[in-house]
Design a protein around this motif. Sequence first.
Motif, PDB file in Angstrom:
ATOM      1  N   PHE A 147       1.340  -1.335   0.399  1.00  0.00           N
ATOM      2  CA  PHE A 147      -0.121   0.180   0.152  1.00  0.00           C
ATOM      3  C   PHE A 147       0.500   1.609  -0.142  1.00  0.00           C
ATOM      4  O   PHE A 147       1.727   1.034   0.393  1.00  0.00           O
ATOM      5  N   MET A 148       0.550   2.621  -0.720  1.00  0.00           N
ATOM      6  CA  MET A 148       1.564   3.523  -0.690  1.00  0.00           C
ATOM      7  C   MET A 148      -0.346   5.002  -0.396  1.00  0.00           C
ATOM      8  O   MET A 148      -1.360   4.848  -0.839  1.00  0.00           O
ATOM      9  N   PRO A 149       0.790   5.950   0.022  1.00  0.00           N
ATOM     10  CA  PRO A 149       0.322   7.044   0.375  1.00  0.00           C
ATOM     11  C   PRO A 149       0.325   7.582  -1.166  1.00  0.00           C
ATOM     12  O   PRO A 149       0.646   7.486  -2.022  1.00  0.00           O
ATOM     13  N   SER A 150      -0.778   7.966  -1.507  1.00  0.00           N
ATOM     14  CA  SER A 150      -1.567   9.277  -3.037  1.00  0.00           C
ATOM     15  C   SER A 150      -0.806  10.432  -2.863  1.00  0.00           C
ATOM     16  O   SER A 150      -0.869  11.173  -1.728  1.00  0.00           O
ATOM     17  N   PHE A 151       0.460  10.776  -3.257  1.00  0.00           N
ATOM     18  CA  PHE A 151       0.752  12.252  -4.473  1.00  0.00           C
ATOM     19  C   PHE A 151       0.817  12.619  -5.200  1.00  0.00           C
ATOM     20  O   PHE A 151       1.297  11.771  -5.880  1.00  0.00           O
ATOM     21  N   GLY A 152       0.216  13.644  -5.080  1.00  0.00           N
ATOM     22  CA  GLY A 152       0.216  14.109  -6.941  1.00  0.00           C
ATOM     23  C   GLY A 152      -0.322  13.134  -7.777  1.00  0.00           C
ATOM     24  O   GLY A 152      -1.238  12.537  -7.853  1.00  0.00           O
ATOM     25  N   ASP A 153       0.345  12.693  -8.298  1.00  0.00           N
ATOM     26  CA  ASP A 153      -0.060  11.823  -9.735  1.00  0.00           C
ATOM     27  C   ASP A 153       0.402  10.446  -9.450  1.00  0.00           C
ATOM     28  O   ASP A 153       0.241   9.867 -10.154  1.00  0.00           O
ATOM     29  N   ASN A 154       0.954  10.846  -8.264  1.00  0.00           N
ATOM     30  CA  ASN A 154       1.539   8.925  -7.947  1.00  0.00           C
ATOM     31  C   ASN A 154       2.398   8.674  -8.613  1.00  0.00           C
ATOM     32  O   ASN A 154       2.822   7.706  -8.073  1.00  0.00           O
ATOM     33  N   VAL A 155       3.379   8.881  -9.473  1.00  0.00           N
ATOM     34  CA  VAL A 155       3.963   8.479 -10.641  1.00  0.00           C
ATOM     35  C   VAL A 155       5.328   8.353 -10.047  1.00  0.00           C
ATOM     36  O   VAL A 155       5.822   7.343  -9.580  1.00  0.00           O
ATOM     37  N   ARG A 156       5.402   8.790  -8.717  1.00  0.00           N
ATOM     38  CA  ARG A 156       6.967   8.897  -8.210  1.00  0.00           C
ATOM     39  C   ARG A 156       6.777   8.212  -6.999  1.00  0.00           C
ATOM     40  O   ARG A 156       7.670   7.435  -6.744  1.00  0.00           O
ATOM     41  N   VAL A 157       5.376   7.949  -6.415  1.00  0.00           N
ATOM     42  CA  VAL A 157       5.075   6.873  -5.470  1.00  0.00           C
ATOM     43  C   VAL A 157       5.504   5.550  -5.838  1.00  0.00           C
ATOM     44  O   VAL A 157       5.838   4.527  -5.248  1.00  0.00           O
ATOM     45  N   ALA A 158       4.801   5.413  -7.284  1.00  0.00           N
ATOM     46  CA  ALA A 158       5.010   3.766  -7.769  1.00  0.00           C
ATOM     47  C   ALA A 158       6.021   4.124  -7.523  1.00  0.00           C
ATOM     48  O   ALA A 158       6.495   2.414  -8.018  1.00  0.00           O
ATOM     49  N   GLY A 159       6.998   5.085  -8.918  1.00  0.00           N
ATOM     50  CA  GLY A 159       8.606   4.610  -8.506  1.00  0.00           C
ATOM     51  C   GLY A 159       9.316   3.690  -7.283  1.00  0.00           C
ATOM     52  O   GLY A 159       9.677   2.890  -7.363  1.00  0.00           O
ATOM     53  N   ASP A 160       8.932   4.389  -6.460  1.00  0.00           N
ATOM     54  CA  ASP A 160       9.652   4.119  -4.608  1.00  0.00           C
ATOM     55  C   ASP A 160       9.323   2.961  -4.704  1.00  0.00           C
ATOM     56  O   ASP A 160      10.126   1.904  -4.039  1.00  0.00           O
ATOM     57  N   MET A 161       7.716   2.307  -4.342  1.00  0.00           N
ATOM     58  CA  MET A 161       7.084   1.222  -4.119  1.00  0.00           C
ATOM     59  C   MET A 161       7.230  -0.295  -5.306  1.00  0.00           C
ATOM     60  O   MET A 161       8.263  -0.927  -4.738  1.00  0.00           O
ATOM     61  N   GLY A 162       7.818   0.139  -6.579  1.00  0.00           N
ATOM     62  CA  GLY A 162       9.436  -0.246  -7.355  1.00  0.00           C
ATOM     63  C   GLY A 162      10.154  -1.443  -6.935  1.00  0.00           C
ATOM     64  O   GLY A 162      10.514  -2.053  -7.346  1.00  0.00           O
ATOM     65  N   MET A 163      10.653   0.171  -6.050  1.00  0.00           N
ATOM     66  CA  MET A 163      11.694  -0.327  -6.103  1.00  0.00           C
ATOM     67  C   MET A 163      12.297  -0.994  -4.918  1.00  0.00           C
ATOM     68  O   MET A 163      12.655  -1.925  -4.685  1.00  0.00           O
ATOM     69  N   TYR A 164      11.034  -0.689  -3.717  1.00  0.00           N
ATOM     70  CA  TYR A 164      10.658  -1.822  -2.817  1.00  0.00           C
ATOM     71  C   TYR A 164      10.419  -2.887  -2.668  1.00  0.00           C
ATOM     72  O   TYR A 164      11.359  -4.073  -2.346  1.00  0.00           O
ATOM     73  N   GLY A 165       9.828  -3.133  -3.962  1.00  0.00           N
ATOM     74  CA  GLY A 165       9.441  -4.592  -4.255  1.00  0.00           C
ATOM     75  C   GLY A 165      10.492  -4.988  -4.860  1.00  0.00           C
ATOM     76  O   GLY A 165      10.484  -6.924  -4.688  1.00  0.00           O
ATOM     77  N   GLN A 166      11.123  -5.188  -5.559  1.00  0.00           N
ATOM     78  CA  GLN A 166      12.916  -5.183  -6.764  1.00  0.00           C
ATOM     79  C   GLN A 166      13.262  -6.245  -5.582  1.00  0.00           C
ATOM     80  O   GLN A 166      14.079  -6.647  -5.466  1.00  0.00           O
TER      81      GLN A 166
END
Length: 237
Positions: A147-166
């Motif tokens: 799960f992630m908080p929603s900031f702006g258009d979420n694209v940067r957060v999703a990038g962070d989540m991908g780093m974490y996931g990998q």
Amino acid sequence: MATQLIRPEAEAPRDTLSFEEATRVRRSIRGFLDQAVPESVIREVLEDAQYAPSNCNTQPWNTHIVRGEKLKQLSAVLHAKNDAGEFTPDFSFDVNDFYGEYRERNNALGKAYYEAMNVMREDKEGRHRAGARNYSFFNAPQAAFLFMPSFGDNVRVAGDMGMYGQTFLLSLAARGLGGIPQTALGFFAGTIREFLGIPDELKLLFGISFGYPDEDAPGNRVRMDRVPIETSVTFHA
Ligand SMILES: Cc1cc2nc3c(=O)[nH]c(=O)nc-3n(C[C@H](O)[C@H](O)[C@H](O)COP(=O)(O)O)c2cc1C
């Protein structure tokens, strides 16, 4: 307050694989043994993942680990919602958006998976069943929901989540475990949030089923290749 994680100064490595080996050994596992991963090992993997980089060190990941009976109950709920077509995603996803080489790569994955599962192209019911295995967590006794908080258009957060996931997935691989990231779990974000009692402001990007790989499972016959770096990379000087 939780203990702050700090970088170990000069700790002897506990993993047996080199970085090169771990990156190449890791692959998406679509069949797990019915054997729970000890909590101490799950915690080690989570601590590894915690070192992932993030925009402005926001560390936006909010991870929920679901195991045992609770995961079985969630599986039943998700199968029912999937059969009824009651999707509650936080983020859009449509494979029809893929074009050109991206579409070709997606088609190659579908072909490899359905062939491994012995499902014919025209067998709609078989394809539905093969896809629905996502909601049995491919038999894994535990899964992580990112799960992630929603900031702006979420694209940067999703990038962070991908780093974490990998990082999470590589840590599993280095320990002889396996995992599979699953956007399919994100299709039922609202249902999962309600089931786990998670506030609305946290959005579900994807989940990761993980555990001990069942090497004999048909789903694990899938081996996806990669294009050469010349196709993806341009050097400038
Ligand atoms: C964010 C993300 C979401 C994914 N979602 C799914 C999914 O819902 N179901 C599935 O079977 N595979 C899913 N995959 C796995 C991909 O199909 C897989 O990573 C890709 O085919 C490359 O194969 P490999 O992971 O074995 O190297 C996902 C992968 C990523 C990175």
